[in-house]
Design an enzyme around this catalytic site. Sequence first.
Site, PDB file in Angstrom:
ATOM      1  N   PRO A  14       7.778  -6.899   0.873  1.00  0.00           N
ATOM      2  CA  PRO A  14       8.666  -5.811   1.247  1.00  0.00           C
ATOM      3  C   PRO A  14       8.208  -4.415   0.814  1.00  0.00           C
ATOM      4  O   PRO A  14       7.634  -4.252  -0.259  1.00  0.00           O
ATOM      5  CB  PRO A  14       9.985  -6.172   0.553  1.00  0.00           C
ATOM      6  CG  PRO A  14       9.638  -7.150  -0.492  1.00  0.00           C
ATOM      7  CD  PRO A  14       8.430  -7.880   0.003  1.00  0.00           C
ATOM      8  N   ASN A  15       8.466  -3.485   1.699  1.00  0.00           N
ATOM      9  CA  ASN A  15       8.212  -2.045   1.503  1.00  0.00           C
ATOM     10  C   ASN A  15       6.736  -1.648   1.562  1.00  0.00           C
ATOM     11  O   ASN A  15       6.412  -0.464   1.482  1.00  0.00           O
ATOM     12  CB  ASN A  15       8.838  -1.535   0.194  1.00  0.00           C
ATOM     13  CG  ASN A  15      10.337  -1.747   0.182  1.00  0.00           C
ATOM     14  OD1 ASN A  15      11.013  -1.348   1.127  1.00  0.00           O
ATOM     15  ND2 ASN A  15      10.855  -2.385  -0.847  1.00  0.00           N
ATOM     16  N   ARG A  22       4.915   6.067   0.260  1.00  0.00           N
ATOM     17  CA  ARG A  22       5.791   5.523  -0.779  1.00  0.00           C
ATOM     18  C   ARG A  22       5.205   5.790  -2.168  1.00  0.00           C
ATOM     19  O   ARG A  22       4.110   5.322  -2.486  1.00  0.00           O
ATOM     20  CB  ARG A  22       5.895   4.007  -0.567  1.00  0.00           C
ATOM     21  CG  ARG A  22       6.620   3.270  -1.640  1.00  0.00           C
ATOM     22  CD  ARG A  22       6.423   1.771  -1.492  1.00  0.00           C
ATOM     23  NE  ARG A  22       7.196   1.086  -2.494  1.00  0.00           N
ATOM     24  CZ  ARG A  22       6.993  -0.160  -2.881  1.00  0.00           C
ATOM     25  NH1 ARG A  22       6.032  -0.869  -2.338  1.00  0.00           N
ATOM     26  NH2 ARG A  22       7.732  -0.692  -3.808  1.00  0.00           N
ATOM     27  N   TYR A  27       1.319   4.173  -5.991  1.00  0.00           N
ATOM     28  CA  TYR A  27       0.639   3.277  -5.044  1.00  0.00           C
ATOM     29  C   TYR A  27      -0.521   3.941  -4.294  1.00  0.00           C
ATOM     30  O   TYR A  27      -1.216   3.274  -3.533  1.00  0.00           O
ATOM     31  CB  TYR A  27       1.661   2.711  -4.054  1.00  0.00           C
ATOM     32  CG  TYR A  27       2.718   1.876  -4.740  1.00  0.00           C
ATOM     33  CD1 TYR A  27       2.373   0.704  -5.419  1.00  0.00           C
ATOM     34  CD2 TYR A  27       4.062   2.269  -4.743  1.00  0.00           C
ATOM     35  CE1 TYR A  27       3.333  -0.050  -6.078  1.00  0.00           C
ATOM     36  CE2 TYR A  27       5.033   1.512  -5.394  1.00  0.00           C
ATOM     37  CZ  TYR A  27       4.656   0.356  -6.059  1.00  0.00           C
ATOM     38  OH  TYR A  27       5.610  -0.384  -6.714  1.00  0.00           O
ATOM     39  N   ASN A  78       0.603 -10.310  -1.614  1.00  0.00           N
ATOM     40  CA  ASN A  78       1.243  -9.324  -2.477  1.00  0.00           C
ATOM     41  C   ASN A  78       2.744  -9.509  -2.237  1.00  0.00           C
ATOM     42  O   ASN A  78       3.277  -8.999  -1.249  1.00  0.00           O
ATOM     43  CB  ASN A  78       0.809  -7.900  -2.125  1.00  0.00           C
ATOM     44  CG  ASN A  78       1.448  -6.888  -3.074  1.00  0.00           C
ATOM     45  OD1 ASN A  78       2.373  -7.224  -3.828  1.00  0.00           O
ATOM     46  ND2 ASN A  78       0.969  -5.651  -3.043  1.00  0.00           N
ATOM     47  N   ALA A  81       8.250  -6.705  -4.424  1.00  0.00           N
ATOM     48  CA  ALA A  81       9.415  -6.862  -5.310  1.00  0.00           C
ATOM     49  C   ALA A  81       9.802  -8.332  -5.507  1.00  0.00           C
ATOM     50  O   ALA A  81      10.355  -8.705  -6.550  1.00  0.00           O
ATOM     51  CB  ALA A  81      10.592  -6.074  -4.762  1.00  0.00           C
ATOM     52  N   GLU A 102      -2.578 -13.970  -5.963  1.00  0.00           N
ATOM     53  CA  GLU A 102      -1.544 -12.925  -5.959  1.00  0.00           C
ATOM     54  C   GLU A 102      -2.204 -11.579  -6.257  1.00  0.00           C
ATOM     55  O   GLU A 102      -3.024 -11.498  -7.176  1.00  0.00           O
ATOM     56  CB  GLU A 102      -0.527 -13.274  -7.057  1.00  0.00           C
ATOM     57  CG  GLU A 102       0.524 -12.220  -7.332  1.00  0.00           C
ATOM     58  CD  GLU A 102       1.376 -12.586  -8.564  1.00  0.00           C
ATOM     59  OE1 GLU A 102       1.237 -13.716  -9.109  1.00  0.00           O
ATOM     60  OE2 GLU A 102       2.164 -11.724  -8.988  1.00  0.00           O
ATOM     61  N   HIS A 104      -1.641  -7.176  -6.673  1.00  0.00           N
ATOM     62  CA  HIS A 104      -0.765  -6.007  -6.809  1.00  0.00           C
ATOM     63  C   HIS A 104      -1.625  -4.756  -6.859  1.00  0.00           C
ATOM     64  O   HIS A 104      -2.665  -4.741  -7.525  1.00  0.00           O
ATOM     65  CB  HIS A 104       0.064  -6.089  -8.088  1.00  0.00           C
ATOM     66  CG  HIS A 104       0.973  -7.260  -8.106  1.00  0.00           C
ATOM     67  ND1 HIS A 104       2.129  -7.306  -7.374  1.00  0.00           N
ATOM     68  CD2 HIS A 104       0.867  -8.456  -8.726  1.00  0.00           C
ATOM     69  CE1 HIS A 104       2.715  -8.485  -7.550  1.00  0.00           C
ATOM     70  NE2 HIS A 104       1.960  -9.201  -8.362  1.00  0.00           N
ATOM     71  N   ARG A 111       4.092  -1.308 -16.347  1.00  0.00           N
ATOM     72  CA  ARG A 111       5.228  -0.606 -15.749  1.00  0.00           C
ATOM     73  C   ARG A 111       6.547  -1.020 -16.388  1.00  0.00           C
ATOM     74  O   ARG A 111       6.567  -1.460 -17.534  1.00  0.00           O
ATOM     75  CB  ARG A 111       5.202  -0.831 -14.226  1.00  0.00           C
ATOM     76  CG  ARG A 111       3.892  -0.293 -13.597  1.00  0.00           C
ATOM     77  CD  ARG A 111       3.896  -0.412 -12.103  1.00  0.00           C
ATOM     78  NE  ARG A 111       4.998   0.337 -11.509  1.00  0.00           N
ATOM     79  CZ  ARG A 111       5.408   0.183 -10.251  1.00  0.00           C
ATOM     80  NH1 ARG A 111       4.786  -0.672  -9.460  1.00  0.00           N
ATOM     81  NH2 ARG A 111       6.416   0.885  -9.786  1.00  0.00           N
TER      82      ARG A 111
HETATM   83  C1  DQA Z   1       3.669  -4.197  -6.191  1.00  0.00           C
HETATM   84  C2  DQA Z   1       4.367  -4.146  -7.546  1.00  0.00           C
HETATM   85  C3  DQA Z   1       5.809  -4.582  -7.429  1.00  0.00           C
HETATM   86  O1  DQA Z   1       6.466  -4.512  -8.694  1.00  0.00           O
HETATM   87  C4  DQA Z   1       6.563  -3.675  -6.469  1.00  0.00           C
HETATM   88  O2  DQA Z   1       7.886  -4.131  -6.287  1.00  0.00           O
HETATM   89  C5  DQA Z   1       5.864  -3.498  -5.174  1.00  0.00           C
HETATM   90  C6  DQA Z   1       4.417  -3.388  -5.146  1.00  0.00           C
HETATM   91  C7  DQA Z   1       2.218  -3.654  -6.253  1.00  0.00           C
HETATM   92  O3  DQA Z   1       1.470  -3.931  -5.309  1.00  0.00           O
HETATM   93  O4  DQA Z   1       1.869  -2.940  -7.191  1.00  0.00           O
HETATM   94  O5  DQA Z   1       6.503  -3.360  -4.133  1.00  0.00           O
HETATM   95  O6  DQA Z   1       3.591  -5.554  -5.768  1.00  0.00           O
END
Ligand code: DQA
Length: 151
Positions: A14-15, A22, A27, A78, A81, A102, A104, A111
Amino acid sequence: MKKEVKHILVIHGPNLQLLGEREPDIYGAVTLEEINLRLRKEAEILGVELRIVQSNHEGEIVDLIGDTGSSIDAILINPAAYTHTSVAIRDALSAVAVPSVEVHLSNIYSREEFRRSSLIAPVVTGQVSGFGPESYLLGLRAVVGLVSADI
Ligand code: DQA
């Protein structure tokens, strides 16, 4: 013997469709489209096929993982959230018999407290966190290494 081309499912949670606009201080300025382009270039070099999907919906991600069947050799994800909340995605990854990595963009351990734990990490082969878009490329190389015959 002819070597079979490996298929990797790439899932952006998501997002992540908002990358570029964003929270660029966290990011970066690179868009998801650009990350996908870089992934496809790397995949060509590595000789693997990618299926890339972005979804904001937990159930859809669970379906994607569960429907892999024999068409997918490995998963690069990835979970965004959902990393910190989704037992369903964890169980789906744990249920399928393919290796997964996985990734990120940010270093989730540097964080907020709630981001420092991943429900996903215990069921994947490994995690790459904190290298921006490069996390995806490192993750792709890692996942291809897991499924390549000569390793
Ligand atoms: C994320 C880290 C997560 O905590 C966050 O909710 C994201 C992006 C990252 O790629 O750093 O949406 O997965």
